[in-house]
Each structure stands twice: as C-alpha cells, then as structure tokens.
Design a protein around this motif. Structure first.
Motif, PDB file in Angstrom:
ATOM      1  N   ASN A 221       0.857  -1.192   0.000  1.00  0.00           N
ATOM      2  CA  ASN A 221       0.000   0.000   0.000  1.00  0.00           C
ATOM      3  C   ASN A 221       0.891   1.239   0.000  1.00  0.00           C
ATOM      4  N   ALA A 223       2.822   4.358   1.223  1.00  0.00           N
ATOM      5  CA  ALA A 223       3.443   4.713   2.497  1.00  0.00           C
ATOM      6  C   ALA A 223       2.977   6.066   3.023  1.00  0.00           C
ATOM      7  N   THR A 226      -1.680   5.624   3.689  1.00  0.00           N
ATOM      8  CA  THR A 226      -2.330   4.542   4.436  1.00  0.00           C
ATOM      9  C   THR A 226      -2.147   4.772   5.935  1.00  0.00           C
ATOM     10  N   LEU A 228      -1.745   4.180   9.850  1.00  0.00           N
ATOM     11  CA  LEU A 228      -1.004   3.137  10.553  1.00  0.00           C
ATOM     12  C   LEU A 228      -1.919   2.002  10.981  1.00  0.00           C
ATOM     13  N   ASP A 230      -4.511   0.914   9.577  1.00  0.00           N
ATOM     14  CA  ASP A 230      -5.044   0.164   8.442  1.00  0.00           C
ATOM     15  C   ASP A 230      -3.986  -0.705   7.747  1.00  0.00           C
ATOM     16  N   ARG A 231      -2.782  -0.704   8.244  1.00  0.00           N
ATOM     17  CA  ARG A 231      -1.698  -1.382   7.547  1.00  0.00           C
ATOM     18  C   ARG A 231      -1.576  -2.855   7.950  1.00  0.00           C
ATOM     19  N   ARG A 232      -1.161  -3.661   6.963  1.00  0.00           N
ATOM     20  CA  ARG A 232      -0.714  -5.047   7.209  1.00  0.00           C
ATOM     21  C   ARG A 232       0.739  -5.112   6.726  1.00  0.00           C
ATOM     22  N   ASP A 233       1.601  -4.523   7.555  1.00  0.00           N
ATOM     23  CA  ASP A 233       2.991  -4.301   7.169  1.00  0.00           C
ATOM     24  C   ASP A 233       3.859  -5.465   7.661  1.00  0.00           C
ATOM     25  N   ILE A 271       4.533   0.354   1.302  1.00  0.00           N
ATOM     26  CA  ILE A 271       4.475  -0.647   2.361  1.00  0.00           C
ATOM     27  C   ILE A 271       4.723  -2.010   1.704  1.00  0.00           C
TER      28      ILE A 271
END
Length: 405
Positions: A221, A223, A226, A228, A230-233, A271
C-alpha cells in the motif's frame, strides 16, 4: 613456490575494490580464475590433476586407485564480500605442506591428494557445501538441479556455462572409498586460540546448524496515505522476530542470525507486501537448537498475528552435530602434542565445513589456525603470516605422521 608467493598470487582474484572483500561465487568467471590457479599449482608440482563428476578439483601424488589415501584441502569460493582466509588458507597451506614434506625427504607410503571442493559457502545458490554434499550422497542430482541463484540462473545452466556437465553430478562412493583420512586446515572463526595463546588447534565437533526461511506476507500500500491502523505491514513482525532471535539465542547459549532479507515491492514509498528473511541458527547440541528455532518461530507467529500478517516458515538446509573421528582427532593431537612438542587445544566450532559433510563417509579431522580478532566472513578476517606458517608446519607434521600409520 613459497606460501607467501602463492598467497600473493591468489589474493587479488575476485577482490572488490569497493569493499575490500571477496566475491568468489560458484561457477562464475572469478571462480574459474581460482580453479585455474589450483590447476596450475597442481601441474607445476607434477601432480595428477583431475576434476570429479561434481566439479571438485583434485591434485594427486601417487596412484589414487591404490586406496587408503591421505587427503587435505578446503575451498576457494567465498561469501559475499568475505575475507581472504576462509577456505583459501586451507588450500594454499596444503600445497605449502606438500612442498615442506618433499623438502624433508618424506617417503610417501600412501597416495596423497589436495582437493578444492566446489561451492562450499553456498553464496550463489543458497545451499552450503554443494560439492561435498553431492559426493557424499547428501544432495541428489534432482535436488541440485532445482537450485537457482538470485538472477534465476539454475545450477545446471551455470555449470554448463563454465564447461562442466551437470548431468554427471551425483554420489561418488568409489572416490570417497579411496580415502583413508581427510584433514582440513581452516582459519579459526572465533577467538578461542587467541585467548589461549595457541597458534594451532584441533577440532572436536561442529555444532548442529541450519537455515530457515521466514516469509511474512502482508499487503502492499501507499506509504504516505495509508493510516497506521489500516496497515498489514510485514516489516514490523519481521523486525520483532529479529529481536526475538537475539533474545532466544542468548538465553540458550546459542547463536541465531537474520543476515539476508528480500523485500517486495522494495520501494521507498511503498508498504511491503512480502518480507522474506533467512535465519541461520547454531547450538552446541540438537536439543538447544530445536528450542531456539522453535521459540523464534513461536514469537514470529505471535507478532505476525498481531499485525494481520501471514507467515510461512521453511527449513532450507540442516546439518546435525558432527563429531569428528575420535581416533583420527586423537592421532592429530598426539602427532602435534608429542612428536612436534606443541600445546594443542581441542575446540568445538559453530561453522560448517566440507570435513563435516564428509565425516559420515570417511574419517575426517580439522586443524584451526589462530585468528586474532575472531572476525570471519568479512573483509576484516585476518591471520598473521607467522601463524599461517605455523599452520603449514602443523599440517605437514600431521600428513607425515599419517603416512607412517
């Protein structure tokens, strides 16, 4: 040629002007230069030169078919930006020890060989000790043919480009059956000899060790846009796993290292969707290693779950504990301790070697030469010339002693 002149000849091959380290990777033109150097050393001494079905180079004094040969040597390839001594010290010392034996007028009652095993470090195709594993039947032709480098070049294609037949590779029991003893000299990859004040030591065992690949899969996604939450980092659980590895290894008296990483899509403003990290772990015994790796994987899964990231863990290679042949090990200690008058410490090691792979097929042993800094797999790797020469003398003493058995 002297040890010094041989070392000076080999030193510039594959050396990076930027890092000062070495990039001698299997079946590359640089590897070809190293192999040409080995062949020249063999032929200039009147030795019988041959390349076996797996690409390992051999230099023979005497008839190989006579059997019960004494063999020494190591490897010439390197890790990325590795040091000058890991591997090459054993090969150069082997030729120098042979020269010393001839100078002494030693009677060669058994065949003697010097070997350069191919692709020991596994820097290009990701598996260590390919040449010796193939010879010992610990790697099949089919498995070897599936090995691929970072550019997508397969091992067979690389071998073919270097002029070797990849369809010929495979177990070589007849060749190994000719060998009565294999002794590998190696720079110590630690500081035990420096701390004890000894120039040379004898190996007792190699710790069990392996490589595991951790694939953290998240969602790519933007950087900058997005949130924090909502992230799947996948980088986050990977980073936490690196710290967990250090913690678990310290608790168990083991070592664990994430030294290689691949990121997709690998953009500064993206990401990651995938973070792939390779774990190298080693311990004094199997139970400790199982505990360390199991606890690292458990922590990785907990961190991945916390960040909504999927995780796959794959064991890519594994070598169980290697106890070197006790009779041969004790014979080396006797020759050096009694006959040569040296104090000879016996050391365990966490580093893998061709001698360890071959130990399941033939009697093997190792000599270590002092490394004052303990640094290895780095341009800073170092051994003083006086210590290297002491290693040559020790190896010559050992080979002479084994000839008289």
């Amino acid at each position: 040629m002297t040890f010094h002149s041989m070392w000076a000849e080999l030193l510039p091959i594959g050396r990076s002007s930027a890092s000062g380290g070495y990039r001698r990777f299997a079946w590359t033109p640089v590897d070809g230069e190293c192999r040409a150097w080995f062949e020249e050393q063999a032929r200039s001494r009147g030795l019988g030169y041959e390349v076996d079905r797996n690409g390992n180079q051999w230099a023979w004094l005497g008839d190989p078919a006579a059997g019960d040969a004494v063999v020494t040597g190591s490897h010439l390839d390197s890790v990325p930006d590795g040091g000058a001594f890991d591997g090459p010290l054993g090969v150069v010392s082997s030729f120098a020890a042979l020269d010393e034996l001839r100078h002494r007028g030693v009677e060669f009652t058994r065949p003697l060989a010097i070997v350069n095993f191919g692709d020991e470090e596994g820097a290009r195709f990701g598996l260590a000790c390919v040449g010796s594993r193939l010879a010992a039947g610990q790697l099949t032709r089919e498995q070897a043919h599936r090995l691929t480098d970072g550019d997508g070049v397969t091992l067979p294609r690389a071998m073919e480009a270097a002029g070797h037949d990849p369809d010929a590779i495979g177990p070589d029991p007849e060749r190994l059956g000719r060998i009565g003893a294999f002794v590998e000299l190696h720079v110590e990859q630690g500081r035990a000899l420096d701390l004890s004040g000894d120039r040379v030591g004898v190996a007792s065992a190699i710790w069990p060790h392996g490589r595991w690949r951790f694939d953290f899969r998240g969602e790519a996604n933007h950087a900058g846009t997005t949130r924090l939450v909502d992230r799947r980092d996948p980088m986050l659980p990977y980073a936490e796993t690196v710290l967990a590895a250090r913690r678990e290894a310290a608790l168990a008296g083991a070592v664990a290292t994430f030294g290689k990483i691949a990121v997709e899509p690998n953009g500064v403003n993206a990401i990651p969707s995938l973070v792939r990290g390779w774990l190298d772990s080693r311990a004094a015994d199997q139970e400790s290693l199982d505990t360390v790796v199991g606890d690292i994987e458990k922590a990785a899964r907990e961190h991945a779950d916390a960040h909504g990231v999927d995780l796959d863990v794959v064991r890519e290679s594994f070598t169980p504990v290697v106890e070197f042949d006790h009779a041969l090990r004790d014979e080396l200690a006797r020759i050096l301790g009694k006959d040569a008058g040296l104090t000879v410490p016996v050391l365990g090691t966490g580093a893998g070697h061709d001698a360890g792979i071959l130990s399941t097929s033939i009697p093997t042993a190792m000599l270590f030469v002092r490394n004052p800094t303990g640094v290895s797999h780095s341009p800073a790797e170092y051994a003083a010339e006086d210590d290297c020469l002491a290693g040559v003398t020790a190896l010559a003493d050992v080979l002479e002693g084994l000839m008289s058995r």
